[in-house]
Design an enzyme around this catalytic site. Structure first.
Site, PDB file in Angstrom:
ATOM      1  N   HIS A   1       0.820  -1.212   0.000  1.00  0.00           N
ATOM      2  CA  HIS A   1       0.000   0.000   0.000  1.00  0.00           C
ATOM      3  C   HIS A   1       0.854   1.262   0.000  1.00  0.00           C
ATOM      4  O   HIS A   1       0.442   2.303  -0.498  1.00  0.00           O
ATOM      5  CB  HIS A   1      -1.014  -0.035   1.135  1.00  0.00           C
ATOM      6  CG  HIS A   1      -2.108  -1.005   0.838  1.00  0.00           C
ATOM      7  ND1 HIS A   1      -2.091  -2.295   1.289  1.00  0.00           N
ATOM      8  CD2 HIS A   1      -3.190  -0.886   0.038  1.00  0.00           C
ATOM      9  CE1 HIS A   1      -3.150  -2.925   0.804  1.00  0.00           C
ATOM     10  NE2 HIS A   1      -3.836  -2.092   0.051  1.00  0.00           N
TER      11      HIS A   1
ATOM     12  N   CYS B   1      -9.581  -3.603 -10.487  1.00  0.00           N
ATOM     13  CA  CYS B   1      -9.164  -2.389  -9.778  1.00  0.00           C
ATOM     14  C   CYS B   1      -7.799  -2.552  -9.116  1.00  0.00           C
ATOM     15  O   CYS B   1      -7.326  -1.671  -8.421  1.00  0.00           O
ATOM     16  CB  CYS B   1     -10.208  -1.970  -8.739  1.00  0.00           C
ATOM     17  SG  CYS B   1     -10.404  -3.159  -7.412  1.00  0.00           S
TER      18      CYS B   1
ATOM     19  N   ASP C   1      -4.214  -8.519  -4.353  1.00  0.00           N
ATOM     20  CA  ASP C   1      -4.372  -9.612  -3.398  1.00  0.00           C
ATOM     21  C   ASP C   1      -4.535 -10.954  -4.094  1.00  0.00           C
ATOM     22  O   ASP C   1      -4.065 -11.971  -3.596  1.00  0.00           O
ATOM     23  CB  ASP C   1      -5.554  -9.342  -2.461  1.00  0.00           C
ATOM     24  CG  ASP C   1      -5.152  -8.415  -1.325  1.00  0.00           C
ATOM     25  OD1 ASP C   1      -4.061  -8.619  -0.768  1.00  0.00           O
ATOM     26  OD2 ASP C   1      -5.906  -7.476  -1.021  1.00  0.00           O
TER      27      ASP C   1
ATOM     28  N   GLU D   1     -10.681 -11.292  -4.984  1.00  0.00           N
ATOM     29  CA  GLU D   1      -9.248 -11.147  -4.688  1.00  0.00           C
ATOM     30  C   GLU D   1      -8.714 -12.322  -3.886  1.00  0.00           C
ATOM     31  O   GLU D   1      -7.553 -12.340  -3.485  1.00  0.00           O
ATOM     32  CB  GLU D   1      -8.961  -9.817  -3.982  1.00  0.00           C
ATOM     33  CG  GLU D   1      -9.805  -9.518  -2.772  1.00  0.00           C
ATOM     34  CD  GLU D   1      -9.521  -8.130  -2.193  1.00  0.00           C
ATOM     35  OE1 GLU D   1      -8.534  -7.483  -2.571  1.00  0.00           O
ATOM     36  OE2 GLU D   1     -10.314  -7.709  -1.322  1.00  0.00           O
TER      37      GLU D   1
HETATM   38  C1  PEP Z   1      -6.334  -5.422  -4.701  1.00  0.00           C
HETATM   39  O1  PEP Z   1      -6.132  -6.244  -3.802  1.00  0.00           O
HETATM   40  O2  PEP Z   1      -6.023  -5.613  -5.887  1.00  0.00           O
HETATM   41  C2  PEP Z   1      -6.972  -4.131  -4.403  1.00  0.00           C
HETATM   42  C3  PEP Z   1      -7.355  -3.314  -5.358  1.00  0.00           C
HETATM   43  O3  PEP Z   1      -7.129  -3.781  -3.098  1.00  0.00           O
HETATM   44  P1  PEP Z   1      -5.932  -3.317  -2.133  1.00  0.00           P
HETATM   45  O4  PEP Z   1      -4.740  -3.060  -3.023  1.00  0.00           O
HETATM   46  O5  PEP Z   1      -6.381  -2.098  -1.426  1.00  0.00           O
HETATM   47  O6  PEP Z   1      -5.760  -4.499  -1.245  1.00  0.00           O
HETATM   48 MG    MG Z   2      -7.091  -6.052  -1.902  1.00  0.00          MG
END
Ligand code: PEP
Ligand code: MG
Length: 579
Positions: free
Chosen positions: A199, A511, A464, A440
């Site tokens: 993140h 996403c 994920d 995910e």
């Molecule tokens: C993902 O896991 O691809 C996602 C978009 O969520 P995050 O990156 O916030 O876990």
């Molecule tokens: Mg995620």
């Protein structure tokens, strides 16, 4: 002496600037004896460092209060207050003076001895809140060491002076740290730890500046104020470059800027392939203040609002009204364009603070929807806030980390309950609000029909999905090189989810970071994807690729790619697809 370091480029572009070492300095300090006649002077040196850190904390408090009004407001200043209290405590600000006198040692060493003593006492503390203050004590001690060694200066203070020329160098940064830097346009970020979809890396991209992670030794090898070049596209850092290298990178920097300017010309163009197939390009955001970047990017909505960032850098939870205001601001700001609000995805590298909050639960632990279902009042507050905001725009709810039918059932029941409450209170909301699920976890991708039956839309979280499919911790720099979106298992899961959702006429988006990687745009189009959500900084680059793509050419090639099981061949085929 000039040298080069290699890491993982996580945000493209070139920066040339001076190093600022972020004060998470380790407490590996020198130990030396102080002659008796200089002991009083050493005590004074310590006192001066305490004063300096107090001034830094004051400046930091002011900074947080003035630049974060309306977001996490005064709560963000709370951690500064805790740090000031720790510094005021005689055990940190007084005892080291006694140690300097007693041991005739340098101030850093006295501080280290006292810190070891304090941290050992924390080990026996039963109260979880107090135990967690251990990190705060360590951070205050680190600030003191930094002040003693002349590296001090609260980051915001320094940034105010010369932000655009500053390159932040840190061992690691938490997502919460990056949020604090968001208002200061620094030139670049580099860290020793982290993976490309951690993140912290995702947030660095949201600053729209070059960033490199997993450099391993940068924090030890570069010095404060040193001139460095950061090539975020190649993942290369050049320390102390000579004039020829500097000239070369200045040229590259200008070329990069020109390319970005050229791209802005397609901002308002519809995203359509050469064979006139329309594609939605949406943006991922963390805070309402990201809306400007969304507007600049030409994105046609927000495909992922990571709501957990409203919960960070504070000791308490945001109230229903505070959340409602944030969601409403985004919904209204988008003027009818969709906003997909993801419910709290906390855990793993995104931790909450405070006495009763979840601390870093592992990626396989009580995170995201699991945590929300275990904390019904917290979940209810958020659902009510989102529902109330649905009156002000095209708001949709997205649930992270669903794996089982029971979780879907419980979640839908929680949403129904929140709706009933609002109805009883006579509050208005969109009763038809769409509820989607993130795909995910491999289990969800494999057992897709139960998701297709019960949800209005799907969004594939490839970050994920890759982490769990390949068993690779996305934040661990030691395995970062194994994180592979082109692994055949990943491609099969992603393409199969898209194919099944399209066949069932359930809208599906991606996403995760794959959606914003221009080298994967054609591949995803070939899988049948028509809805991409990515960091705003990537929207125009991906749009340009869409505009130059023909599905008629892509689709046959993608069928062959899905049949390939030799990773090298597969990679070559994807490169050819992009040629
Ligand atoms: C993902 O896991 O691809 C996602 C978009 O969520 P995050 O990156 O916030 O876990
Ligand atoms: Mg995620």
């Amino acid at each position: 002496m000039s040298f080069t370091l290699h890491g993982l480029g996580v945000s493209g572009g070139i920066a040339i600037g001076h190093v600022h070492l972020v004060t998470s300095a380790s407490l590996e300090v020198d130990h030396y004896q102080i002659p008796d006649e200089f002991v009083a002077k050493e005590v004074k040196r310590f006192d001066k460092a305490v004063k300096q850190v107090l001034a830094e904390l004051d400046a930091l408090e002011h900074e947080v209060k003035t630049t974060h009004r309306g977001e996490a407001s005064g709560e963000m200043a709370a951690f500064v207050t805790v740090h000031r209290m720790i510094l005021d405590d005689p055990s940190l600000s007084d005892t080291p003076r006694d140690i300097i006198r007693r041991e005739s040692c340098n101030a850093e060493w006295a501080l280290k001895l006292q810190l070891d003593e304090l941290l050992a006492q924390f080990a026996d503390v039963q109260d979880e809140y107090l135990r967690e203050r251990k990190t705060d004590v360590r951070q205050v001690a680190e600030r003191l060491v930094a002040a003693l060694t002349g590296q001090g200066g609260a980051v915001p203070e320094k940034l105010r002076e010369r932000a655009e020329d500053t390159i932040l160098v840190a061992r690691d940064l938490s997502p919460a740290d990056v949020i604090l830097f968001k208002d200061h346009q620094v030139a670049a970020f580099i860290t020793d730890l982290g993976g490309s979809t951690s993140h912290t890396a995702i947030l660095s991209r949201s600053l729209g500046i070059p960033a490199i992670v997993a450099l391993h030794t940068a924090r030890d090898l570069v010095r404060e104020d040193e001139l460095i070049v950061v090539d975020g596209t190649q993942g290369v850092v050049i320390v102390d470059p000579d004039e020829t290298v500097l000239a070369e990178y200045r040229l590259k920097q200008n070329q990069w800027k020109l390319e970005r300017q050229k791209l802005s010309r397609i901002k308002t163009a519809a995203a359509e392939t050469l064979d006139s197939v329309h594609v939605e390009l949406h943006a991922n955001i963390e805070l309402p203040s990201d809306l400007d970047a969304v507007k600049q990017s030409g994105a046609t909505g927000v495909g992922l609002f990571r709501s957990e960032f409203l919960f960070m850098n504070r000791k308490d939870l945001p109230s229903e009204d505070e959340q409602f205001e944030a969601y409403r601001a985004v919904a209204e700001g988008l003027k009818g364009k969709p906003v997909v609000i993801r419910t709290l995805d906390i855990g793993a590298d995104k931790a909450l603070e405070g006495p009763d909050q979840v601390s870093a639960h592992s990626a396989l632990g009580l995170r995201a929807i699991r945590y929300c279902l275990a904390e019904p009042p917290l979940f209810n507050t958020q659902l009510r806030a989102i529902l109330r905001a649905s009156k002000y725009g095209d708001v949709r709810i997205l649930i992270p980390m669903l794996a089982s039918a029971n979780e879907i059932k419980q979640t839908l029941a929680a949403i129904a309950r929140a709706k009933e409450q609002l109805k009883d209170e006579g509050r208005k909301f969109n009763d038809q609000i769409q509820v989607g699920g993130m795909i995910e976890i491999p289990a969800a991708a494999i057992a897709l029909p139960m998701f297709l039956r019960q949800l209005d839309f799907l969004s594939i979280g490839t970050n994920d999905l890759i982490q769990y499919t390949l068993a690779i911790d996305r934040t661990d720099d030691n395995v970062a090189h194994l994180y592979d979106p082109l692994h055949p298992a990943v491609l099969h899961l992603v393409s199969s989810v898209i194919r099944q959702a399209n066949a069932a006429k359930v809208p599906v988006a991606v996403c995760g970071e794959m959606a914003g990687d221009v080298n994967l745009t054609r591949l995803l189009l070939g899988f049948g994807l028509r809805d991409f959500s990515m960091h705003p900084a990537n929207v125009l680059t991906v749009k340009q690729r869409v505009l130059m793509s023909s599905l008629a050419d892509i689709e046959p090639a993608v069928i062959k790619i899905l049949k390939a099981d030799d990773p090298d061949k597969l990679r070559t085929m994807v490169e050819k697809l992009n040629a």
